[in-house]
Design an enzyme around this catalytic site. Structure first.
Site, mmCIF file in Angstrom:
data_model
loop_
_atom_site.group_PDB
_atom_site.id
_atom_site.type_symbol
_atom_site.label_atom_id
_atom_site.label_comp_id
_atom_site.label_asym_id
_atom_site.label_seq_id
_atom_site.Cartn_x
_atom_site.Cartn_y
_atom_site.Cartn_z
ATOM 1 N N TYR A 46 -0.432 -65.433 -23.593
ATOM 2 C CA TYR A 46 -1.741 -64.928 -23.991
ATOM 3 C C TYR A 46 -2.878 -65.751 -23.400
ATOM 4 C CZ TYR A 46 0.391 -61.884 -27.545
ATOM 5 O OH TYR A 46 1.117 -60.914 -28.202
ATOM 6 N N LYS B 109 12.873 -70.120 -25.884
ATOM 7 C CA LYS B 109 13.780 -69.418 -24.974
ATOM 8 C C LYS B 109 14.063 -70.332 -23.782
ATOM 9 C CE LYS B 109 16.132 -65.677 -23.882
ATOM 10 N NZ LYS B 109 17.313 -65.253 -24.672
ATOM 11 N N ASP C 178 15.810 -64.759 -29.721
ATOM 12 C CA ASP C 178 16.554 -63.548 -30.051
ATOM 13 C C ASP C 178 17.508 -63.787 -31.219
ATOM 14 O OD1 ASP C 178 17.224 -65.103 -27.767
ATOM 15 O OD2 ASP C 178 18.925 -63.813 -27.317
ATOM 16 N N ASP D 266 3.659 -64.134 -32.268
ATOM 17 C CA ASP D 266 3.065 -62.836 -32.572
ATOM 18 C C ASP D 266 4.149 -61.864 -33.031
ATOM 19 O OD1 ASP D 266 1.227 -60.811 -32.805
ATOM 20 O OD2 ASP D 266 0.918 -60.534 -30.663
#
Length: 336
Positions: free
Chosen positions: A125, A174, A207, A231
C-alpha cells in the site's frame, strides 16, 4: 476542567447517521467533549472541490483525536484512497483492529477475542512503483518494507499486548516466498519478540493463518503483520464475530490518531435510519482508551454489549427490526 476537543468527520453515505449516533452516546456517557466538525470525501469534494480540504488536515493535526465516518473515494484516474492519504499525511503507522464475540450477534463463534495490529504505511500500500505499460499488457507495483517500519509496528504490538495483559503475539508473514520484504519483517519481528520474554512469540505463514483462524480462532491473541496481509486478516476476523458492522479500527501515530468503523459508506441505505452504528461506537471506545478515559470506555462497552445481548431493540443485521436511532436510544438508556 476544560473539555477535550475532538475532530469529527461525518463522512459519506451512512457516515453522518452513525457518527451522530456515536456522538449522542459519548455525550450520554458524560465524556465532556467539544466537537470540531469538518468534511472529507465526497461531501468535501462537493463543497470545496477537493477530497480532503486544508481545514480538515489542520483540525486533525490540532486536536488529540479524530472520529471519522466512512469516506468514499471516487472511482477513476486521479483519485487516491483518502484513508491511505490520511495515514501517510499524519504517519499513522499502526492500524489496530480488535474483534470480540458479543452475545446476541449472528456469528459463527462465541469465543473470539483478537487484536490485529497492521502496519499502515508500507508494503503493497506504499503506492510506490505503480506503472502500467502503454500496451496495457504489463502492470507493476512495489512492496517496500523498512527495518524502521517493521521494528516500529512490532514494538507497538508487543507494548499493546503487555498493556492489555495479552499472552501471545503472532507475527504473520510470507517469508517462504517473499524472501526479501516478508523476510525482513519476520527477522525484525523475531528480534523484537526477544525483548519481551513475558509474552509468547509465534510466527505463522499468512495462508496457514487464514486456515487456522477459520478452524479455531481461540488460538490467536494479538496478530502483527504487514499492510496488505493485515487488511485481509482483519476483515476475516470481523467475519468471525458477525461482520464489518462489528469491527472498529484505530489509526495511530506518534502525534495524531483517527478512529473509525472499518466498513464502507453504504450509500444505498444512507439517511434511511437503517445503519448499525456499533462499529463506530466501538471505534469511539478505542478513542476513549487512547485518551486515558478507560472508565467511560468500559461504561459504553457494557451498554453496547447488554443492548445487543438483550436483542429487544437492535438493527436488522443483528436480528432485530430497530432503526439506527432506536438502537442508539436503547444503548443510551442503559448508560443512564
Amino acid at each position: 476542567m476544560s473539555a477535550t476537543r475532538i475532530t469529527v468527520i461525518p463522512g459519506d453515505g451512512i457516515g453522518p447517521d452513525i457518527v451522530e449516533a456515536t456522538v449522542k452516546v459519548l455525550d450520554a456517557a458524560g465524556c465532556n467533549f467539544e466537537y470540531d466538525y469538518t468534511d472529507a470525501g465526497l461531501a468535501a469534494l462537493e463543497k470545496y472541490g477537493e477530497l480532503v480540504p486544508q481545514q480538515t488536515l489542520d483540525l486533525i493535526a490540532q486536536n488529540p483525536a479524530t472520529l471519522k465516518g466512512p469516506l468514499t473515494t471516487p472511482i477513476g484516474a486521479g483519485f487516491s484512497s483518502i484513508n491511505v492519504s490520511l495515514r501517510k499525511q499524519f504517519n499513522l503507522y499502526a492500524n489496530v483492529r480488535p474483534v470480540l464475540s458479543l452475545k446476541g450477534t449472528q456469528a459463527r463463534y462465541d469465543n473470539v477475542d483478537i487484536i490485529t495490529v497492521r502496519e499502515n504505511t508500507e508494503g503493497m500500500y506504499s503506492g510506490a512503483g505503480q506503472i502500467i505499460s502503454e500496451d496495457g499488457l504489463l502492470a507493476e507495483a512495489k512492496s517496500i518494507i523498512t527495518r524502521e517500519g517493521a521494528e516500529r509496528i512490532c514494538t507497538f504490538a508487543y507494548e499493546l499486548a503487555r498493556k492489555e495483559g495479552r499472552k501471545k503475539v503472532t507475527a504473520v508473514h510470507k517469508a517462504n516466498i517473499m524472501k526479501t520484504t516478508s523476510g525482513l519483517f519476520l527477522k525484525v519481528a523475531r528480534e523484537v519478540g526477544e525483548r519481551y520474554p513475558d509474552i509468547q512469540s509465534e510466527e505463522m505463514i499468512v495462508d496457514a493463518t487464514c486456515m487456522k483462524l477459520v478452524m479455531d480462532p481461540s488460538q490467536f491473541d494479538v496478530i502483527v503483520t504487514t499492510n496488505l496481509f493485515g487488511d485481509i486478516l482483519s476483515d476475516l476476523c470481523a467475519g468471525l464475530v458477525g461482520g464489518l458492522g462489528m469491527a472498529p479500527g484505530a489509526n495511530i501515530g506518534d502525534n495524531s490518531a483517527i478512529f473509525e468503523a472499518v466498513h464502507g459508506s453504504a450509500p444505498d441505505i444512507a439517511g434511511q435510519d437503517l445503519a448499525n452504528p456499533t462499529a463506530i461506537i466501538l471505534g469511539a471506545i478505542q478513542m476513549l482508551e487512547y485518551l486515558g478515559m478507560g472508565d467511560k470506555a468500559a461504561l459504553i462497552r457494557t451498554a453496547v454489549q447488554d443492548t445487543i445481548a438483550a436483542g429487544e431493540c437492535v438493527t436488522k443485521d443483528l436480528g432485530g427490526n430497530a432503526g439506527t436511532k432506536a438502537f442508539t436510544d436503547a444503548i443510551i438508556a442503559r448508560l443512564r
